[in-house]
Design a protein around this motif. Structure first.
Motif, PDB file in Angstrom:
ATOM      1  N   ILE A  91      -6.840   0.569   2.109  1.00  0.00           N
ATOM      2  CA  ILE A  91      -6.689  -0.668   2.862  1.00  0.00           C
ATOM      3  C   ILE A  91      -5.501  -0.541   3.810  1.00  0.00           C
ATOM      4  CG2 ILE A  91      -7.711  -2.084   1.045  1.00  0.00           C
ATOM      5  CD1 ILE A  91      -4.857  -3.028   0.363  1.00  0.00           C
ATOM      6  N   SER A  92      -5.490  -1.410   4.795  1.00  0.00           N
ATOM      7  CA  SER A  92      -4.421  -1.415   5.792  1.00  0.00           C
ATOM      8  C   SER A  92      -4.112  -2.862   6.162  1.00  0.00           C
ATOM      9  CB  SER A  92      -4.863  -0.632   7.036  1.00  0.00           C
ATOM     10  OG  SER A  92      -3.903  -0.684   8.046  1.00  0.00           O
ATOM     11  N   ILE A  93      -2.867  -3.270   5.958  1.00  0.00           N
ATOM     12  CA  ILE A  93      -2.455  -4.658   6.198  1.00  0.00           C
ATOM     13  C   ILE A  93      -1.310  -4.676   7.207  1.00  0.00           C
ATOM     14  CG2 ILE A  93      -1.550  -6.775   5.156  1.00  0.00           C
ATOM     15  CD1 ILE A  93      -2.635  -5.747   2.449  1.00  0.00           C
ATOM     16  N   PHE A  94      -1.456  -5.423   8.267  1.00  0.00           N
ATOM     17  CA  PHE A  94      -0.373  -5.541   9.240  1.00  0.00           C
ATOM     18  C   PHE A  94       0.766  -6.377   8.634  1.00  0.00           C
ATOM     19  CE2 PHE A  94      -3.925  -4.548  12.055  1.00  0.00           C
ATOM     20  CZ  PHE A  94      -3.340  -3.609  12.898  1.00  0.00           C
ATOM     21  N   HIS A  95       2.005  -5.877   8.756  1.00  0.00           N
ATOM     22  CA  HIS A  95       3.164  -6.616   8.243  1.00  0.00           C
ATOM     23  C   HIS A  95       4.418  -6.159   8.998  1.00  0.00           C
ATOM     24  CE1 HIS A  95       2.587  -2.989   5.842  1.00  0.00           C
ATOM     25  NE2 HIS A  95       3.869  -2.988   5.550  1.00  0.00           N
ATOM     26  N   GLU A  96       4.508  -6.560  10.238  1.00  0.00           N
ATOM     27  CA  GLU A  96       5.629  -6.165  11.093  1.00  0.00           C
ATOM     28  C   GLU A  96       6.908  -6.844  10.603  1.00  0.00           C
ATOM     29  OE1 GLU A  96       4.569  -5.912  15.421  1.00  0.00           O
ATOM     30  OE2 GLU A  96       2.710  -6.838  14.681  1.00  0.00           O
ATOM     31  N   ILE A  97       7.916  -6.047  10.349  1.00  0.00           N
ATOM     32  CA  ILE A  97       9.112  -6.534   9.665  1.00  0.00           C
ATOM     33  C   ILE A  97       9.819  -7.640  10.446  1.00  0.00           C
ATOM     34  CG2 ILE A  97      10.677  -4.811  10.670  1.00  0.00           C
ATOM     35  CD1 ILE A  97      11.992  -4.641   7.850  1.00  0.00           C
ATOM     36  N   ASP A  98       9.686  -7.651  11.754  1.00  0.00           N
ATOM     37  CA  ASP A  98      10.359  -8.674  12.561  1.00  0.00           C
ATOM     38  C   ASP A  98       9.479  -9.889  12.835  1.00  0.00           C
ATOM     39  OD1 ASP A  98       8.616  -7.247  14.146  1.00  0.00           O
ATOM     40  OD2 ASP A  98       9.956  -7.119  15.876  1.00  0.00           O
ATOM     41  N   GLU A 110       2.652  -4.461  -2.020  1.00  0.00           N
ATOM     42  CA  GLU A 110       2.031  -4.391  -3.337  1.00  0.00           C
ATOM     43  C   GLU A 110       0.540  -4.077  -3.246  1.00  0.00           C
ATOM     44  OE1 GLU A 110       3.024  -8.167  -4.980  1.00  0.00           O
ATOM     45  OE2 GLU A 110       5.140  -7.670  -5.221  1.00  0.00           O
ATOM     46  N   LYS A 111      -0.168  -4.793  -2.378  1.00  0.00           N
ATOM     47  CA  LYS A 111      -1.616  -4.599  -2.247  1.00  0.00           C
ATOM     48  C   LYS A 111      -1.943  -3.208  -1.712  1.00  0.00           C
ATOM     49  CE  LYS A 111      -2.934  -8.667  -3.653  1.00  0.00           C
ATOM     50  NZ  LYS A 111      -3.644  -8.801  -4.959  1.00  0.00           N
ATOM     51  N   THR A 112      -1.166  -2.765  -0.726  1.00  0.00           N
ATOM     52  CA  THR A 112      -1.428  -1.462  -0.128  1.00  0.00           C
ATOM     53  C   THR A 112      -1.242  -0.342  -1.138  1.00  0.00           C
ATOM     54  OG1 THR A 112      -0.745  -2.261   2.059  1.00  0.00           O
ATOM     55  CG2 THR A 112      -0.775   0.124   1.721  1.00  0.00           C
ATOM     56  N   GLU A 114      -1.311  -0.570  -4.415  1.00  0.00           N
ATOM     57  CA  GLU A 114      -2.286  -0.683  -5.500  1.00  0.00           C
ATOM     58  C   GLU A 114      -3.540   0.132  -5.214  1.00  0.00           C
ATOM     59  OE1 GLU A 114      -1.326  -5.164  -7.299  1.00  0.00           O
ATOM     60  OE2 GLU A 114      -3.037  -4.840  -5.976  1.00  0.00           O
ATOM     61  N   THR A 115      -4.018   0.034  -3.964  1.00  0.00           N
ATOM     62  CA  THR A 115      -5.263   0.718  -3.601  1.00  0.00           C
ATOM     63  C   THR A 115      -5.028   2.127  -3.091  1.00  0.00           C
ATOM     64  OG1 THR A 115      -6.373  -1.374  -3.079  1.00  0.00           O
ATOM     65  CG2 THR A 115      -7.292   0.629  -2.102  1.00  0.00           C
ATOM     66  N   ASN A 116      -4.053   2.295  -2.201  1.00  0.00           N
ATOM     67  CA  ASN A 116      -3.884   3.571  -1.503  1.00  0.00           C
ATOM     68  C   ASN A 116      -3.165   4.638  -2.317  1.00  0.00           C
ATOM     69  OD1 ASN A 116      -4.988   2.060   0.534  1.00  0.00           O
ATOM     70  ND2 ASN A 116      -3.381   2.448   2.015  1.00  0.00           N
ATOM     71  N   LEU A 117      -2.384   4.234  -3.309  1.00  0.00           N
ATOM     72  CA  LEU A 117      -1.647   5.225  -4.095  1.00  0.00           C
ATOM     73  C   LEU A 117      -1.922   5.120  -5.585  1.00  0.00           C
ATOM     74  CD1 LEU A 117       0.351   7.566  -4.131  1.00  0.00           C
ATOM     75  CD2 LEU A 117       2.181   5.874  -4.438  1.00  0.00           C
ATOM     76  N   PHE A 118      -1.667   3.947  -6.171  1.00  0.00           N
ATOM     77  CA  PHE A 118      -1.808   3.833  -7.624  1.00  0.00           C
ATOM     78  C   PHE A 118      -3.249   4.084  -8.071  1.00  0.00           C
ATOM     79  CE2 PHE A 118       1.867   0.599  -7.260  1.00  0.00           C
ATOM     80  CZ  PHE A 118       2.775   1.633  -7.147  1.00  0.00           C
ATOM     81  N   ALA A 119      -4.216   3.540  -7.335  1.00  0.00           N
ATOM     82  CA  ALA A 119      -5.622   3.760  -7.686  1.00  0.00           C
ATOM     83  C   ALA A 119      -5.978   5.238  -7.586  1.00  0.00           C
ATOM     84  CB  ALA A 119      -6.533   2.938  -6.774  1.00  0.00           C
ATOM     85  N   VAL A 120      -5.486   5.897  -6.547  1.00  0.00           N
ATOM     86  CA  VAL A 120      -5.764   7.330  -6.381  1.00  0.00           C
ATOM     87  C   VAL A 120      -5.117   8.126  -7.509  1.00  0.00           C
ATOM     88  CG1 VAL A 120      -5.466   9.326  -4.877  1.00  0.00           C
ATOM     89  CG2 VAL A 120      -5.982   7.087  -3.884  1.00  0.00           C
ATOM     90  N   ALA A 121      -3.871   7.786  -7.849  1.00  0.00           N
ATOM     91  CA  ALA A 121      -3.196   8.471  -8.954  1.00  0.00           C
ATOM     92  C   ALA A 121      -3.978   8.303 -10.255  1.00  0.00           C
ATOM     93  CB  ALA A 121      -1.776   7.926  -9.111  1.00  0.00           C
TER      94      ALA A 121
END
Length: 251
Positions: A91-98, A110-112, A114-121
């Motif tokens: 998944i990809s979520i836009f979240h520009e820090i400014d 957290e959501k990113t 969960e899917t992109n790293l923890f699920a793969v691990a």
């Protein structure tokens, strides 16, 4: 590359790169397990389009920890053994820090992850356990050029893919004695069905300018790299990260 008699599990396989990869494996003789999260209609259409017989759907939300073990168990129960695991879902979520508030910021991270790293691990853990019992296999994960060049509008995405790369190379070393080969494909922006539906003309034009080829990657081109890393011919390429970005970013 011949995958006759091989059993392949692909996450996020109902659309885009996952669908193209499922098609490519099926054309080479593999039996394919299509993992998807929610869209039954699209998943059924993808299943019906696959050449050959014996392919199956596996509806599981891999962002949930217990679902990863269940997915591998379901696959092994149906197919007998797991030869190739392709970690494609992301998944990809836009979240520009400014521009975003703190709740949006933390939720995106957290959501990113969960899917992109923890699920793969977790899938690597259970998938590797299954492969160890049958003499080995191949694990291929889909990363992104964003892991290297940075993603200023969605830093969690870039960070998750960079972590995925590092984890995959660590596993390539650790799992080699078990005859389990681990590789990564890092695409640039890919012209999937979703991209065609959501990109504005201006966004599309900007993406086309990124590559000297003046086009985006096609899902089938990414699938070709995945099949190479999943093949017996690529065994000594374990630990490799293949860029498929049309020379839009060089490292």
């Amino acid at each position: 590359m011949d995958f006759t008699g091989k059993n392949v599990l692909i996450t996020g396989a109902s659309r885009g790169i996952g669908k193209a990869t499922a098609m490519a494996f099926a054309k080479k003789g593999a039996k394919v397990g299509i993992n998807y999260r929610s869209n039954d209609e699209v998943a059924q259409q993808t299943l019906a389009a696959l050449p050959g017989e014996g392919h199956q759907l596996f509806k599981r939300d891999i962002s949930q920890k217990t679902e990863t073990e269940a997915l591998i168990n379901d696959f092994v129960k149906e197919f007998g053994q797991l030869d190739v695991l392709v970690n494609n879902a992301g998944i990809s979520i836009f979240h520009e820090i400014d521009k975003v508030d703190f709740d949006h910021w933390t939720n995106a991270w957290e959501k990113t992850f969960e899917t992109n790293l923890f699920a793969v691990a977790n899938l690597c853990y259970w998938g590797a356990k299954a492969m160890m019992e049958t003499g080995g296999g191949h694990i291929v994960s889909v990363s992104s050029r964003g892991a290297f060049r940075g993603e200023p509008t969605k830093p969690a995405y870039g960070a998750s893919k960079a972590a995925l790369n590092s984890m995959s190379q660590s596993l390539a070393k650790k799992l080699a004695p078990h005859n389990i080969y681990v590789g990564v494909v890092a695409p640039g922006f890919t012209e999937t069905e979703m991209a065609k539906e959501t990109l504005t003309p201006a966004e599309r034009e900007n993406l086309l300018r990124e590559s000297p080829f003046k086009r985006m990657a096609q899902p089938e081109e990414v699938a070709h790299a995945i099949l190479f890393l999943a093949s017996s011919e690529a065994a000594y390429s374990s630990g490799t990260i293949i860029d498929v970005n049309g020379a839009s970013y060089l490292r």
